[in-house]
Design a protein around this motif. Sequence first.
Motif, PDB file in Angstrom:
ATOM      1  N   ILE A  17      64.611  10.823  78.699  1.00  0.00           N
ATOM      2  CA  ILE A  17      65.530  11.627  79.541  1.00  0.00           C
ATOM      3  C   ILE A  17      64.745  12.316  80.654  1.00  0.00           C
ATOM      4  N   LYS A  18      63.609  12.859  80.318  1.00  0.00           N
ATOM      5  CA  LYS A  18      62.763  13.518  81.332  1.00  0.00           C
ATOM      6  C   LYS A  18      62.325  12.505  82.392  1.00  0.00           C
ATOM      7  N   ALA A  19      61.954  11.293  81.963  1.00  0.00           N
ATOM      8  CA  ALA A  19      61.532  10.246  82.895  1.00  0.00           C
ATOM      9  C   ALA A  19      62.681   9.802  83.791  1.00  0.00           C
ATOM     10  N   VAL A  20      63.881   9.702  83.236  1.00  0.00           N
ATOM     11  CA  VAL A  20      65.050   9.322  84.045  1.00  0.00           C
ATOM     12  C   VAL A  20      65.309  10.372  85.115  1.00  0.00           C
ATOM     13  N   LYS A  21      65.230  11.642  84.740  1.00  0.00           N
ATOM     14  CA  LYS A  21      65.442  12.716  85.720  1.00  0.00           C
ATOM     15  C   LYS A  21      64.379  12.681  86.812  1.00  0.00           C
ATOM     16  N   GLU A  22      63.124  12.487  86.427  1.00  0.00           N
ATOM     17  CA  GLU A  22      62.045  12.427  87.420  1.00  0.00           C
ATOM     18  C   GLU A  22      62.187  11.207  88.327  1.00  0.00           C
ATOM     19  N   THR A  23      62.592  10.092  87.759  1.00  0.00           N
ATOM     20  CA  THR A  23      62.754   8.863  88.549  1.00  0.00           C
ATOM     21  C   THR A  23      63.885   9.008  89.557  1.00  0.00           C
ATOM     22  N   ARG A  24      64.980   9.607  89.132  1.00  0.00           N
ATOM     23  CA  ARG A  24      66.081   9.834  90.075  1.00  0.00           C
ATOM     24  C   ARG A  24      65.698  10.845  91.140  1.00  0.00           C
ATOM     25  N   ALA A  25      64.926  11.886  90.739  1.00  0.00           N
ATOM     26  CA  ALA A  25      64.489  12.893  91.713  1.00  0.00           C
ATOM     27  C   ALA A  25      63.565  12.283  92.762  1.00  0.00           C
ATOM     28  N   ALA A  26      62.822  11.245  92.379  1.00  0.00           N
ATOM     29  CA  ALA A  26      61.927  10.559  93.318  1.00  0.00           C
ATOM     30  C   ALA A  26      62.676   9.479  94.112  1.00  0.00           C
ATOM     31  N   HIS A  27      63.989   9.403  93.956  1.00  0.00           N
ATOM     32  CA  HIS A  27      64.868   8.493  94.700  1.00  0.00           C
ATOM     33  C   HIS A  27      64.582   7.021  94.429  1.00  0.00           C
ATOM     34  N   HIS A  28      64.258   6.699  93.172  1.00  0.00           N
ATOM     35  CA  HIS A  28      64.142   5.302  92.747  1.00  0.00           C
ATOM     36  C   HIS A  28      65.449   4.913  92.080  1.00  0.00           C
ATOM     37  N   HIS A  29      65.848   3.647  92.259  1.00  0.00           N
ATOM     38  CA  HIS A  29      67.113   3.175  91.699  1.00  0.00           C
ATOM     39  C   HIS A  29      66.897   2.643  90.290  1.00  0.00           C
ATOM     40  N   ALA A  45      72.007  12.358  83.032  1.00  0.00           N
ATOM     41  CA  ALA A  45      70.684  12.234  83.648  1.00  0.00           C
ATOM     42  C   ALA A  45      70.634  11.044  84.606  1.00  0.00           C
ATOM     43  N   MET A  46      71.350   9.964  84.273  1.00  0.00           N
ATOM     44  CA  MET A  46      71.382   8.789  85.144  1.00  0.00           C
ATOM     45  C   MET A  46      72.351   8.957  86.308  1.00  0.00           C
ATOM     46  N   GLY A  47      73.202   9.974  86.242  1.00  0.00           N
ATOM     47  CA  GLY A  47      74.163  10.209  87.315  1.00  0.00           C
ATOM     48  C   GLY A  47      75.366   9.290  87.255  1.00  0.00           C
ATOM     49  N   LEU A  48      75.708   8.833  86.052  1.00  0.00           N
ATOM     50  CA  LEU A  48      76.863   7.946  85.908  1.00  0.00           C
ATOM     51  C   LEU A  48      78.162   8.739  86.029  1.00  0.00           C
ATOM     52  N   GLU A  49      79.184   8.079  86.550  1.00  0.00           N
ATOM     53  CA  GLU A  49      80.491   8.725  86.685  1.00  0.00           C
ATOM     54  C   GLU A  49      81.157   8.834  85.314  1.00  0.00           C
ATOM     55  N   ASN A  50      82.090   9.772  85.198  1.00  0.00           N
ATOM     56  CA  ASN A  50      82.847   9.903  83.956  1.00  0.00           C
ATOM     57  C   ASN A  50      83.705   8.658  83.747  1.00  0.00           C
ATOM     58  N   THR A  51      83.930   8.330  82.495  1.00  0.00           N
ATOM     59  CA  THR A  51      84.719   7.153  82.164  1.00  0.00           C
ATOM     60  C   THR A  51      86.214   7.423  82.340  1.00  0.00           C
ATOM     61  N   ARG A  52      86.941   6.356  82.653  1.00  0.00           N
ATOM     62  CA  ARG A  52      88.393   6.457  82.791  1.00  0.00           C
ATOM     63  C   ARG A  52      89.091   5.799  81.606  1.00  0.00           C
ATOM     64  N   ILE A  53      88.378   5.691  80.509  1.00  0.00           N
ATOM     65  CA  ILE A  53      88.925   4.979  79.354  1.00  0.00           C
ATOM     66  C   ILE A  53      90.096   5.739  78.722  1.00  0.00           C
ATOM     67  N   ALA A  54      90.099   7.054  78.797  1.00  0.00           N
ATOM     68  CA  ALA A  54      91.211   7.832  78.240  1.00  0.00           C
ATOM     69  C   ALA A  54      92.501   7.569  79.015  1.00  0.00           C
ATOM     70  N   ILE A  55      92.386   7.377  80.303  1.00  0.00           N
ATOM     71  CA  ILE A  55      93.566   7.082  81.122  1.00  0.00           C
ATOM     72  C   ILE A  55      94.141   5.726  80.725  1.00  0.00           C
ATOM     73  N   LEU A 156      54.725   2.572  92.148  1.00  0.00           N
ATOM     74  CA  LEU A 156      55.800   2.789  91.185  1.00  0.00           C
ATOM     75  C   LEU A 156      55.284   2.667  89.745  1.00  0.00           C
ATOM     76  N   THR A 157      54.370   1.752  89.519  1.00  0.00           N
ATOM     77  CA  THR A 157      53.784   1.604  88.187  1.00  0.00           C
ATOM     78  C   THR A 157      53.048   2.868  87.771  1.00  0.00           C
ATOM     79  N   SER A 158      52.245   3.424  88.665  1.00  0.00           N
ATOM     80  CA  SER A 158      51.506   4.654  88.332  1.00  0.00           C
ATOM     81  C   SER A 158      52.471   5.832  88.165  1.00  0.00           C
ATOM     82  N   PHE A 159      53.551   5.856  88.955  1.00  0.00           N
ATOM     83  CA  PHE A 159      54.547   6.917  88.806  1.00  0.00           C
ATOM     84  C   PHE A 159      55.193   6.855  87.421  1.00  0.00           C
TER      85      PHE A 159
END
Length: 175
Positions: A17-29, A45-55, A156-159
């Motif tokens: 989770i920490k790595a995902v947050k850092e990777t997104r903060a560094a603007h990597h996809h 942490a990945m910035g995914l949208e909420n699901t519409r499955i309940a609808i 990117l590998t070293s990051f």
Amino acid sequence: MSNKVIQAMYDDDDVLIKAVKETRAAHHHIEEVYTPFPVHGLDRAMGLENTRIAITAFIYGLVGLSFAVWMLDYMMIQDWPQNIGGKPSFTFYENMPAFVPIMFEMTVFFAAHLMVITFYMRSKIWPFQKASNPDPRTTDDKFVMEVALHGNEDELTSFLKATGAIEIKVEDKHE
């Protein structure tokens, strides 16, 4: 069309989770994250949208309820009305309390079955489909984050090593 991705493997969900947050903060996809179990907070942490499955579940329930009302009205009022227990079948409204359990069950039946079909179609999980995870260890105890490679591979590998990755591979991802 193929493009390269870097697969960074982690052995702890908190480090992931920490790595995902850092990777997104560094603007990597981040292309995808493979985990052996659901990780709480990973979607945020990945910035995914909420699901519409309940609808969709609500809509499928309404379809089931509508079908049940139509079916009961046709079978019990129009096609073959019967006097059951001294209650004549003149209108649907008069007999609706007796139909409530059937309407409820059809609502649940339609919602459940159509949700399963929708889930499989949306996830592209078909019967007898081969697993698409990049490493078999992601089904046991490891976590893999795939990051799109658009430039300097060494940087990117070293990051990713600095985020706590225990293993890094560069792969061609075929879509």
